[in-house]
Design a protein around this motif. Structure first.
Motif, PDB file in Angstrom:
ATOM      1  N   GLN A 503       5.650  -7.511   6.760  1.00 32.88           N
ATOM      2  CA  GLN A 503       5.045  -6.183   6.685  1.00 32.88           C
ATOM      3  C   GLN A 503       4.641  -5.856   5.249  1.00 32.88           C
ATOM      4  O   GLN A 503       3.548  -5.319   5.006  1.00 32.88           O
ATOM      5  N   ALA A 504       5.496  -6.195   4.277  1.00 34.04           N
ATOM      6  CA  ALA A 504       5.190  -5.906   2.878  1.00 34.04           C
ATOM      7  C   ALA A 504       3.957  -6.684   2.413  1.00 34.04           C
ATOM      8  O   ALA A 504       3.169  -6.184   1.590  1.00 34.04           O
ATOM      9  N   LYS A 505       3.772  -7.878   2.951  1.00 32.91           N
ATOM     10  CA  LYS A 505       2.606  -8.669   2.581  1.00 32.91           C
ATOM     11  C   LYS A 505       1.323  -7.963   3.004  1.00 32.91           C
ATOM     12  O   LYS A 505       0.361  -7.873   2.223  1.00 32.91           O
ATOM     13  N   VAL A 506       1.308  -7.436   4.224  1.00 35.01           N
ATOM     14  CA  VAL A 506       0.119  -6.723   4.710  1.00 35.01           C
ATOM     15  C   VAL A 506      -0.053  -5.402   3.977  1.00 35.01           C
ATOM     16  O   VAL A 506      -1.158  -5.037   3.562  1.00 35.01           O
ATOM     17  N   ASP A 507       1.049  -4.683   3.780  1.00 37.52           N
ATOM     18  CA  ASP A 507       0.967  -3.398   3.070  1.00 37.52           C
ATOM     19  C   ASP A 507       0.456  -3.564   1.650  1.00 37.52           C
ATOM     20  O   ASP A 507      -0.172  -2.653   1.099  1.00 37.52           O
ATOM     21  N   GLY A 508       0.723  -4.715   1.039  1.00 40.66           N
ATOM     22  CA  GLY A 508       0.349  -4.934  -0.355  1.00 40.66           C
ATOM     23  C   GLY A 508      -1.034  -5.523  -0.554  1.00 40.66           C
ATOM     24  O   GLY A 508      -1.412  -5.825  -1.699  1.00 40.66           O
ATOM     25  N   ILE A 509      -1.798  -5.679   0.529  1.00 40.34           N
ATOM     26  CA  ILE A 509      -3.144  -6.243   0.394  1.00 40.34           C
ATOM     27  C   ILE A 509      -4.003  -5.328  -0.472  1.00 40.34           C
ATOM     28  O   ILE A 509      -4.033  -4.106  -0.291  1.00 40.34           O
ATOM     29  N   ASP A 510      -4.701  -5.916  -1.402  1.00 37.87           N
ATOM     30  CA  ASP A 510      -5.545  -5.166  -2.334  1.00 37.87           C
ATOM     31  C   ASP A 510      -6.849  -4.794  -1.644  1.00 37.87           C
ATOM     32  O   ASP A 510      -7.669  -5.665  -1.348  1.00 37.87           O
ATOM     33  N   VAL A 511      -7.044  -3.501  -1.368  1.00 35.80           N
ATOM     34  CA  VAL A 511      -8.292  -3.018  -0.777  1.00 35.80           C
ATOM     35  C   VAL A 511      -8.854  -1.918  -1.676  1.00 35.80           C
ATOM     36  O   VAL A 511      -8.101  -1.194  -2.330  1.00 35.80           O
ATOM     37  N   PRO A 512     -10.164  -1.759  -1.717  1.00 37.21           N
ATOM     38  CA  PRO A 512     -10.766  -0.745  -2.592  1.00 37.21           C
ATOM     39  C   PRO A 512     -10.384   0.666  -2.156  1.00 37.21           C
ATOM     40  O   PRO A 512     -10.101   0.930  -0.982  1.00 37.21           O
ATOM     41  N   ASP A 513     -10.398   1.583  -3.122  1.00 35.75           N
ATOM     42  CA  ASP A 513     -10.177   2.987  -2.808  1.00 35.75           C
ATOM     43  C   ASP A 513     -11.302   3.522  -1.929  1.00 35.75           C
ATOM     44  O   ASP A 513     -12.440   3.024  -1.960  1.00 35.75           O
ATOM     45  N   LEU A 514     -10.978   4.535  -1.151  1.00 32.78           N
ATOM     46  CA  LEU A 514     -11.963   5.178  -0.287  1.00 32.78           C
ATOM     47  C   LEU A 514     -12.916   6.010  -1.140  1.00 32.78           C
ATOM     48  O   LEU A 514     -12.481   6.839  -1.951  1.00 32.78           O
ATOM     49  N   GLU A 515     -14.214   5.791  -0.959  1.00 36.27           N
ATOM     50  CA  GLU A 515     -15.223   6.578  -1.668  1.00 36.27           C
ATOM     51  C   GLU A 515     -15.663   7.747  -0.805  1.00 36.27           C
ATOM     52  O   GLU A 515     -15.900   7.597   0.398  1.00 36.27           O
ATOM     53  N   VAL A 516     -15.787   8.914  -1.419  1.00 36.44           N
ATOM     54  CA  VAL A 516     -16.155  10.136  -0.702  1.00 36.44           C
ATOM     55  C   VAL A 516     -17.531  10.599  -1.166  1.00 36.44           C
ATOM     56  O   VAL A 516     -17.799  10.689  -2.365  1.00 36.44           O
ATOM     57  N   ASP A 517     -18.400  10.882  -0.203  1.00 36.46           N
ATOM     58  CA  ASP A 517     -19.718  11.445  -0.486  1.00 36.46           C
ATOM     59  C   ASP A 517     -19.610  12.969  -0.379  1.00 36.46           C
ATOM     60  O   ASP A 517     -19.571  13.526   0.714  1.00 36.46           O
TER      61      ASP A 517
END
Length: 627
Positions: A503-517
């Protein structure tokens, strides 16, 4: 607006438009998908921005002339960037009474209706419940009605070809295409070349279709019925080379590119299923890129071959739709336990069970998140448009290879079959996805053994050891493994540790921050979507802003794990609205994770959202927070 004179001397008024929505509708054997696709190709070649929505029955050959047998293809093309295939058609081409009855309710007042009168027999009218011929009473008085005997005119054009009347009539869809091509000033050379190539083995059929296409063009040119033609100028795009692409084609090309970027052979193990089958068909053409395709005997065999390929050091991929994911769930769990990279593509369709095979839905999110026994977390990525499928595959592959995990990619029927212009990326700009395989023993006790579950301290990914590598013998499988060594273990503390590590491996995946328009920065309502709702949400937001109202928009690509800043973004707004083509699955996850009172707007009709309906929903919410 301008006026021109055609070759016959008849003055024709030319009206310039910025956008048009055309819907071709007919019996499932009338070739509406081919007709729409050809018009789309010419619009793309001309330089228009476009979006399409094919809609067809699940049956191979539904009963002719009936409402369940109606097939349609809608195309929205414009001289500016568009986000959806359009809500309502400006022009409806109805090839028979069933097509008219199924679609006339969506033609706006004043819209143009082109009808094939040859099919409006008493028998065909009674099949769909018409007591009287709508072409002969006043029921269509709100529309611009053009009655064209397409079958008769097509037969006349092909009279000297030697084809029977029945065979000649099959080309009437090309007559309709020719007429519409004349009306909207589309070029003809590309379509004629396509027809000759498509029917190269049957030159008589190729020539019949070309003649029918020309007959439709000439009918528009010479008849007095059409006094106006229309021009939609090309759109302005960033510089580059473009092509028209469907979501399934983009997924296939993304898989090819992923293999090249990773420097790995690719194996696709798949069982044909609507609407994912085209990925298998397209990939089978690209063996020269070290791609192997296996059409397995069932869904379980399909994912089994893919996971076996990953075990052997290849990039394993499997494609399916919702029912297939249910069958593949045990092997997905095996991929979680063995911690091997695997790309699982789910092209979602209406359910449950066999459901609506050719209709779209977003109802597999919770299946992707939790649809396996035990605690078996899987990262989830979702493209938002046909062209975005290419990039989404590369991102899903990055995660799978870097973190040694199966990854779910959630497309859907609207994305898979829809099309849009796609800027072809340059190969040198694609990401480097190369991996390093284990090459020497790694035992933490200093022995000369290979321990399969020794992890990278940053990613928690285990090493990937190719079977047969000298000195790297190891054991993996479905039973719980001892941390590090990988031996079968029933120890309670070890199981707890391994579950939490996965679970920690998936939780720690590096994904970009959400961009808001949020152009004004003072919006109080945020609309949050995922997947193919991107276009309708964007179009609805544009309309609300056009009314002078402030509203923010954001769209999730990564659904597991969520972007790290998602909680902060949600807390920034007084109200969060989440439109979904399901019963509120993302809304459920957001409420549970962030304790935010998300406002859910749902639709499960097998069709995408309309911009108009979302505009009304968003307006109500903006006005609601003002009150």
């Amino acid at each position: 607006m301008s006026t021109s004179v055609n070759g016959g001397g008849r003055a024709t008024q030319v009206t310039k438009l910025d956008r048009v929505v055309i819907r071709f509708a007919g019996d499932s054997g009338d070739g509406m998908q081919l007709t729409g696709d050809r018009f789309t190709s010419e619009a793309a070649a001309f330089g228009n921005d476009l979006a399409t929505l094919p809609n067809f029955p699940a049956e191979i050959r539904a009963p002719a002339g009936t409402l369940p047998g109606v097939s349609s293809f809608q195309l929205h093309f414009a001289d500016y960037d568009i986000l959806t295939p359009g809500d309502r058609p400006d022009v409806l081409v109805a090839m028979n009474p069933a097509a008219l009855k199924a679609n006339i309710g969506e033609l706006p007042v004043g819209g143009m209706l082109i009808v094939n009168t040859d099919e409006f027999s008493k028998r065909n009218l009674s099949k769909v419940g018409y007591d009287a011929n709508p072409l002969e009473d006043d029921s269509l008085s709100n529309f611009q009605v053009h009655k064209v005997a397409m079958a008769t005119l097509t037969q006349g054009a092909l009279e000297g070809t030697g084809l029977s009347k029945k065979d000649a009539e099959r080309s009437k869809n090309m007559f309709a295409l020719g007429l519409l091509s004349w009306m909207y000033h589309r070029p003809t050379e590309g379509t004629e070349r396509f027809l000759r190539e498509k029917f190269a083995r049957k030159p008589d059929i190729a020539e019949a279709n070309v003649l029918a296409f020309r007959a439709g063009w000439n009918y528009g040119e010479t008849t007095e019925a059409f006094a106006v033609t229309y021009e939609v100028p090309p759109a302005e795009f960033p510089a580059g080379t473009y092509r028209q692409i469907t979501g399934n084609a983009a997924l296939a090309y993304g898989i090819v590119a992923a293999g090249q970027c990773a420097k790995l052979p690719v194996l696709l193990g798949a069982y044909p299923i609507t609407p994912a089958s085209d990925i298998l068909h397209e990939l089978s053409r690209h063996k020269n890129f070290n791609v192997t395709t296996v059409q397995a005997e069932d869904e379980i065999a399909g994912i089994g071959t893919a996971l076996g390929a990953s075990y052997g050091g290849s990039l394993g991929v499997t494609t399916t739709s919702g029912p297939g994911i249910a069958l593949k769930s045990e092997t997905i769990g095996l991929a979680v336990m063995s911690e091997l990279p695997l790309l699982i593509i789910d092209v979602q369709r209406g359910g449950p069970s066999t459901g609506l095979p050719t209709k779209t839905e977003q109802a597999d999110l919770l299946l992707a998140m939790f649809g396996r026994n035990g605690e078996s977390p899987v990262p989830i990525v979702a493209p938002h448009s046909p062209g975005d499928c290419f990039d989404a595959v590369l991102e899903a592959t990055r995660i799978a290879l870097k973190y040694r995990t199966p990854v779910m990619l959630l497309s859907d029927g609207a994305i898979a079959n829809g099309s849009e212009p796609w800027l072809i990326p340059r190969a040198e700009n694609l990401p480097d996805l190369s991996v390093e395989f284990a090459s020497e023993p790694n035992a933490l006790d200093g022995s000369d053994e290979h321990w399969p579950y020794v992890r990278d301290t940053e990613t928690l990914a285990r090493e990937w050891a190719i079977p047969g590598t000298p000195g790297l013998q190891h054991r993996i499988g479905g039973l719980e493994k001892a941390d590090g060594k990988g031996n079968i273990s029933y120890d309670p503390d070890n199981h707890d540790r391994m579950v939490r590590l996965r679970q920690a491996k998936v939780d720690g995946i590096d994904v970009p921050d959400l961009e808001v328009d949020d152009p004004t920065g003072d919006a109080r309502v945020l609309v949050l979507g995922w997947g193919s709702s991107y276009g309708p949400i964007g179009a609805g937001v544009r309309r609300v802003r056009g009314q002078g109202m402030a509203i923010a928009q954001a769209h999730l690509r990564h659904l597991n794990p969520f972007p790290a800043n998602l909680g902060e973004v949600l807390a920034r707004y007084d109200r969060v609205v989440v439109p979904e083509m399901n019963m509120g699955q993302l809304a459920l996850l957001l409420r549970g994770r962030y304790l935010v009172d998300v406002q859910s707007y749902t639709k499960v009709a097998g069709l995408p959202f309309k911009a108009e309906e979302l505009q009304h929903v968003f307006t109500e919410h903006v006005e609601g927070v003002r009150a």
